[in-house]
Design an enzyme around this catalytic site. Structure first.
Site, short mmCIF file in Angstrom:
data_model
loop_
_atom_site.label_atom_id
_atom_site.label_comp_id
_atom_site.label_asym_id
_atom_site.label_seq_id
_atom_site.Cartn_x
_atom_site.Cartn_y
_atom_site.Cartn_z
N LYS A 285 87.32 31.67 -39.65
CA LYS A 285 86.37 31.27 -40.69
C LYS A 285 87.05 30.51 -41.83
O LYS A 285 86.53 29.49 -42.30
CB LYS A 285 85.66 32.52 -41.24
CG LYS A 285 84.65 33.10 -40.24
CD LYS A 285 84.13 34.44 -40.72
CE LYS A 285 83.08 34.99 -39.79
NZ LYS A 285 82.77 36.39 -40.05
N ALA B 2 70.54 30.97 -20.49
CA ALA B 2 71.63 31.36 -19.59
C ALA B 2 72.40 32.52 -20.20
O ALA B 2 72.52 32.61 -21.43
CB ALA B 2 72.57 30.19 -19.36
N LYS C 137 76.19 34.90 -16.29
CA LYS C 137 76.17 34.74 -14.83
C LYS C 137 75.01 33.90 -14.31
O LYS C 137 75.13 33.23 -13.29
CB LYS C 137 76.08 36.12 -14.16
CG LYS C 137 77.35 36.92 -14.37
CD LYS C 137 77.32 38.25 -13.68
CE LYS C 137 78.57 39.02 -14.04
NZ LYS C 137 78.67 39.29 -15.50
N GLU D 75 76.39 26.29 -39.33
CA GLU D 75 76.39 26.98 -40.63
C GLU D 75 76.71 28.47 -40.47
O GLU D 75 77.42 29.06 -41.27
CB GLU D 75 75.01 26.81 -41.29
CG GLU D 75 74.84 27.49 -42.63
CD GLU D 75 75.73 26.93 -43.72
OE1 GLU D 75 75.47 25.81 -44.17
OE2 GLU D 75 76.69 27.61 -44.13
N THR E 61 76.54 32.76 -28.08
CA THR E 61 77.55 33.55 -27.39
C THR E 61 78.84 33.54 -28.22
O THR E 61 78.92 32.86 -29.24
CB THR E 61 77.91 32.95 -26.01
OG1 THR E 61 78.73 31.80 -26.22
CG2 THR E 61 76.67 32.54 -25.23
N1 LIG Z 1 76.71 39.53 -35.29
C1 LIG Z 1 76.91 38.83 -36.36
O1 LIG Z 1 76.77 39.31 -37.47
C2 LIG Z 1 77.30 37.41 -36.26
C3 LIG Z 1 77.60 36.87 -35.03
N2 LIG Z 1 77.97 35.59 -34.94
C4 LIG Z 1 78.30 35.08 -33.63
O2 LIG Z 1 77.22 35.27 -32.73
C5 LIG Z 1 77.72 35.20 -31.41
C6 LIG Z 1 76.98 36.20 -30.53
O3 LIG Z 1 77.23 37.48 -30.99
P1 LIG Z 1 76.39 38.70 -30.41
O4 LIG Z 1 74.99 38.33 -30.25
O5 LIG Z 1 76.73 39.86 -31.25
O6 LIG Z 1 77.06 38.86 -28.97
P2 LIG Z 1 76.53 39.71 -27.73
O7 LIG Z 1 77.72 40.22 -27.05
O8 LIG Z 1 75.50 40.68 -28.16
O9 LIG Z 1 75.82 38.62 -26.81
C7 LIG Z 1 76.55 37.62 -26.19
C8 LIG Z 1 75.63 36.89 -25.22
O10 LIG Z 1 76.37 35.79 -24.72
C9 LIG Z 1 76.28 35.79 -23.31
N3 LIG Z 1 77.45 35.18 -22.73
C10 LIG Z 1 78.72 35.60 -22.75
N4 LIG Z 1 79.51 34.73 -22.10
C11 LIG Z 1 78.72 33.75 -21.66
C12 LIG Z 1 78.93 32.58 -20.91
N5 LIG Z 1 80.14 32.25 -20.49
N6 LIG Z 1 77.90 31.80 -20.63
C13 LIG Z 1 76.67 32.11 -21.06
N7 LIG Z 1 76.39 33.21 -21.76
C14 LIG Z 1 77.41 34.02 -22.07
C15 LIG Z 1 76.16 37.23 -22.93
O11 LIG Z 1 75.65 37.34 -21.61
P3 LIG Z 1 75.92 38.63 -20.69
O12 LIG Z 1 74.89 39.61 -21.07
O13 LIG Z 1 75.76 38.10 -19.30
O14 LIG Z 1 77.31 39.07 -20.99
C16 LIG Z 1 75.23 37.70 -24.01
O15 LIG Z 1 73.91 37.39 -23.67
C17 LIG Z 1 79.21 35.37 -31.53
O16 LIG Z 1 79.88 34.14 -31.33
C18 LIG Z 1 79.43 35.79 -32.99
O17 LIG Z 1 80.64 35.36 -33.53
C19 LIG Z 1 78.05 34.77 -36.00
C20 LIG Z 1 77.74 35.24 -37.23
C21 LIG Z 1 77.37 36.62 -37.48
N1 LIG Z 2 82.02 39.61 -36.65
C1 LIG Z 2 81.65 38.81 -37.73
C2 LIG Z 2 80.21 38.49 -37.64
C3 LIG Z 2 79.95 37.18 -38.20
O1 LIG Z 2 80.58 36.18 -38.05
C4 LIG Z 2 81.90 39.53 -39.01
O2 LIG Z 2 82.28 40.67 -38.96
O3 LIG Z 2 81.75 38.95 -40.07
#
Ligand SMILES: NC(=O)C1=CN([C@@H]2O[C@H](COP(=O)(O)OP(=O)(O)OC[C@H]3O[C@@H](n4cnc5c(N)ncnc54)[C@H](OP(=O)(O)O)[C@@H]3O)[C@@H](O)[C@H]2O)C=CC1
Ligand SMILES: N[C@@H](CC=O)C(=O)O
Length: 836
Positions: free
Chosen positions: A703, A512, A515, A627, A576
């Site tokens: 964190k 998902a 949307k 984690e 997400t």
């Molecule tokens: N990047 C990093 O280094 C790290 C990231 N994280 C965590 O990973 C998570 C994802 O980050 P990232 O991949 O960069 O984010 P992105 O913005 O690249 O992707 C987010 C995804 O979530 C979807 N989404 C948003 N809202 C909803 C919803 N209500 N229901 C279902 N799907 C939804 C989006 O869909 P759509 O395309 O429709 O908007 C999209 O596919 C975050 O919580 C972040 O804190 C944790 C550790 C490290």
């Molecule tokens: N936005 C975060 C990504 C991981 O949680 C960061 O900058 O460390």
């Protein structure tokens, strides 16, 4: 002499009969062949019987006649057809006459029904006999034994016409009078006999119950002291479970008679349960073979009960079960009270499938066919009317829509921990147990559960006990952005290796985004879903047309569908940064679906929520894993857990735990613009989807809050001391675009921060601290002698002081942001669940 039985499918086409002729001609011993009616014929006769009551049988009767005529034409030359046509016509005339009288009298007794049903086998045995003797390839002369005349039963009660009781002594005399006492000499005297049919003491036609042809064959085997009985069908012997309900079943090569009986009784259709006794009685080896793959080993059933090392031989089930509970203080310590309950049910002609009794003797649970529930309930309530009025007994309680899952194996006896493993496996999958029964033989553990969980339970137990069975893991994903896409890449890159080396098949069932949701289903009702391919998921990410991609009105639709699919080993992955997604964890966990998340929101919301989610998961024996919420894939939470579980106490944590902020302050200098460096961090996938979450300090606060909670503190976000380094204008940005605008406008503010630090020979780092129970986050100037000074790129460092790590902290350091590392951490959490 041997006995062979061929079932309906085996005898129902010319090519199948050719196969049978080949099998028989290879036999070096004399034999008796027992045949069933042709495929579907007994059901047709049932329909004819029912329709005859209203005089509506003619069309089906005509079909019945034509079927046999056509089959005869296909099987034998014109020369031989006439003789068989006459036989069929005569039988059909008899059948018609019976049906007409049923219609006239408007009465269809079991006696008449048994006679009508007997026509199927009567005809098949005559036709197969002819085919065997005249077919050109392997012509075999077989004499016809008239089972109706020589298999005697003691039946004379009306209810037993369809399920007659064998008179073995008389039957033995009858059969030996014709066949003679078998010797080892090859006399070339072979026989064919109809299965299923027999006669009673009055000489009337009776049947031996549906599936009774197996029984007939076993009776023949017993009476002639056969050297073996072979039952040939269209499957490779007994399977470890029903292949229609369980994936990757295995053929069971060896079973004891008792195991085979249990399996057959609990629904293994390949063998009619009563067939075991006549062969067990004389220790006659029983083989279950596949007519269409005679080279396959099939199943060998004998007296030896230590044939295999398997603790569990098979898993089977009976559905359409209801549980009726008779309870009350009047039952306790009353000799004969249980007997009375069973007698009432016997008198109401109700078959008891399973019994459990509480040790307080105040309640007896009885499993019966659901179709008999109303009768049973009425019979018991009326028989115990007085006791119920006096309060000694309660009205009977009933639970409908149940099924019995039975685990069978001689070697289960004394196998310590086996029951625990079974109940652990089904409990982890949220399957509620209504009742349990285990006989003293410990050969069978029967578990009563809701029918909706039948397939789930069978598969879960099967995967647990059959080592070579690949365990299916059903994965549901929210979010296929930076982390989500990398996660998909890892999963599909590892998929085959995991199947081959770890017997784990990770199947993505649903995805998902904000949307839409996507499941690979062919019907509107989601009744059958298949796994999604990598291509499906990536096309969905790119928002390409797919008829199955459904715009949901609320994400709850996705959660609800996951629940309703009710698949075993279900894991939800949150990739997400959405609170809407994290709000669904409670629902998922309550439905025994493990959750893996890199989203920090749930664990950094109210302490009560953090605690509740962890407790719910623990109570249900499933997992809530996060984690990657701190330091991406660095093993920080795991280390804190290991320290604490070994009795250590976390006293202080000092950490740089923002990959994006570390990257930004490492790369920001006199020459470039702050907004550009933030944009680069975003593009490289280090920031949150909205970088304000990082720049405002919220990400770091979340964190350190999670770290403090994992260290045993009860803290909230509002407890953290934090001085923002962002100008208010930036903090108040309403969108990502506005944020970048405001960052540009405030470049001087950031330059000043940089220059100050640079002038002092320091570097800027956002440092989080847990010290003496207090939490703080601050942008600090780090001097060159600090261990944090040389923290490069997007790295994180966490220094932990404990009762054991006093002078020098335990330090965990490495990449703390980036989609690929984060996804690998999410994947590791998923594998942790699978391995546990
Ligand atoms: N990047 C990093 O280094 C790290 C990231 N994280 C965590 O990973 C998570 C994802 O980050 P990232 O991949 O960069 O984010 P992105 O913005 O690249 O992707 C987010 C995804 O979530 C979807 N989404 C948003 N809202 C909803 C919803 N209500 N229901 C279902 N799907 C939804 C989006 O869909 P759509 O395309 O429709 O908007 C999209 O596919 C975050 O919580 C972040 O804190 C944790 C550790 C490290
Ligand atoms: N936005 C975060 C990504 C991981 O949680 C960061 O900058 O460390």
């Amino acid at each position: 002499m041997i006995v062979l039985k061929f079932g309906g499918t085996s005898v129902s086409s010319k090519s199948n009969l050719e196969q049978i002729a080949t099998i028989l001609s290879a036999k070096t011993e004399n034999f008796i062949v027992v045949v069933s009616a042709f495929s579907g014929i007994t059901n047709k006769l049932e329909q004819i019987a029912n329709l005859s009551l209203h005089g509506n049988h003619s069309i089906l009767l005509e079909e019945f006649r034509n079927f046999h005529f056509e089959f005869i034409k296909e099987l034998v030359s014109e020369f031989h057809q006439i003789e068989l046509f006459v036989e069929v016509q005569q039988k059909c005339n008899q059948l018609e006459a019976i049906c007409e009288s049923v219609g006239t009298l408007k009465e269809l007794s079991d006696r008449t029904r048994a006679t009508i049903l007997s026509f199927g086998e009567s005809l098949s045995s005559i036709i197969v006999q002819k085919y065997l003797s005249v077919n050109t390839k392997n012509s075999i002369k077989v004499n016809l034994l008239d089972s109706k005349k020589i298999i005697s039963t003691t039946t004379n009660e009306s209810k037993d016409y369809l399920n007659a009781h064998l008179d073995l002594e008389k039957t033995t005399r009858n059969i030996l009078a014709i066949v003679g006492v078998p010797t080892n000499d090859i006399q070339n005297k072979n026989y064919i006999a109809a299965g299923f049919v027999a006669h009673n003491q009055k000489g009337e036609t009776v049947t031996l119950g549906r599936g009774g042809s197996d029984f007939s064959a076993a009776i023949y085997a017993n009476t002639i002291d056969a050297t073996r009985l072979e039952i040939w069908s269209d499957v490779n012997g007994m399977q470890s479970a029903n292949p229609r309900k369980v994936q990757a079943t295995q053929s069971l090569q060896k079973l004891s008679y008792k195991e085979a009986f249990e399996m057959a009784y609990f629904g293994a259709k390949v063998l009619y349960p009563p067939s075991i006794l006549p062969v067990m009685d004389k220790n006659i080896p029983l083989y279950l073979k596949n007519t269409f793959s005679p080279e396959q080993e099939g199943t060998f059933i004998s007296n030896e009960n230590k044939l295999t090392e398997n603790k569990i031989q098979g898993i089977c089930s009976l559905d359409e079960i209801a549980i009726i509970t008779v309870s009350g203080v009047g039952l306790a310590k009353q000799k004969g009270s249980a007997r009375r309950v069973f007698q009432i049910l016997e008198e109401a002609n109700i078959n008891i499938i399973l019994i459990t009794q509480s040790s307080s003797e105040q309640s007896i649970g009885i499993g019966i066919n659901q179709s008999e529930l109303q009768n049973a309930e009425e019979a018991l309530n009326s028989a115990f009317e007085k006791e119920i009025k006096r309060g000694l007994m309660n009205e009977v309680k009933t639970i409908e829509n149940q099924c019995i899952v039975a685990i069978v194996g001689d070697n289960m006896k004394n196998a310590i921990g086996l029951a625990g493993k079974v109940f652990g496996a089904i409990g982890e999958n949220g399957i509620n147990v209504t009742a349990i029964a285990q006989g003293a033989s410990e050969r069978n553990i029967s578990i009563v559960i809701n029918k909706k969980d039948e397939e789930k339970a069978l598969n879960v137990i099967h995967e647990k006990f059959f080592a070579s069975t690949v365990k299916n893991v059903h994965v549901f994903i929210a979010g296929i952005g930076n982390v989500g896409t990398e996660f998909i890449n890892i999963l599909f890159a590892q998929k085959q290796k995991l199947i081959e080396e770890y017997q784990i098949n990770l199947k993505i069932i649903g995805v998902a985004n904000s949307k839409k949701m996507l499941f690979n289903h062919s019907s509107e009702t989601f009744e059958k879903v298949e796994e999604l391919t990598k291509e499906d998921v990536l096309k969905f990410k790119q928002k390409k047309e797919n008829k199955n991609a459904k715009t949901y009105s609320s994400l709850n639709e996705y959660f609800q569908t996951i629940k309703e699919l009710n698949l075993r080993n279900s894991v939800f992955i949150d990739n997400t940064a959405s609170d809407i997604v994290s709000e669904g964890y409670e629902f998922l966990i309550k439905n025994s679906i493990s959750v893996v998340t890199c989203n920090k929101i749930a664990c950094s919301s109210e302490y009560s929520t953090y605690l509740k989610l962890n407790k719910l998961a623990k109570d249900r024996n499933i997992y809530f894993k996060y984690e990657t919420s701190v330091g991406a894939a660095l093993p920080i939470l795991k280390t804190i857990y290991d320290l604490r579980i070994s009795g250590d106490k976390i006293n202080q944590i000092e950490a740089v735990i923002s990959g994006s902020l570390n990257f930004i302050f490492n790369n920001y200098n006199a020459e470039n613009q702050f907004a550009d460096v933030v944009l680069q961090a975003k593009e490289e996938g280090y920031t949150e989807p909205n970088p304000l979450i990082d720049l405002s300090g919220l990400d770091v606060m979340r964190k350190i809050l999670i770290l403090s909670r994992e260290s045993g503190l009860n803290k909230e976000l509002s407890d953290i001391t934090f001085n923002s380094f962002l100008p208010d204008e930036c903090t108040n940005s309403k969108s990502v675009e506005e944020l970048f605008e405001n960052l540009k406008k405030n470049e001087n503010h950031f330059k000043a921060l940089y220059q100050n630090a640079h002038k002092n020979g320091n570097k800027l780092k956002v440092v989080a601290k847990m010290e003496k129970g207090n939490l703080s986050v601050a942008l600090k100037e780090i001097p060159s002698n600090s261990p944090f000074y040389n923290l490069e790129g997007k790295d994180n460092v966490v220094a932990i002081n404990t009762n054991r790590y006093v002078d020098e902290p335990l330090v965990i350091k490495g990449a703390g942001a980036g989609a690929a590392v984060t996804a690998s951490g999410v994947f590791a959490d998923l594998m942790f669940i699978m391995n546990n």
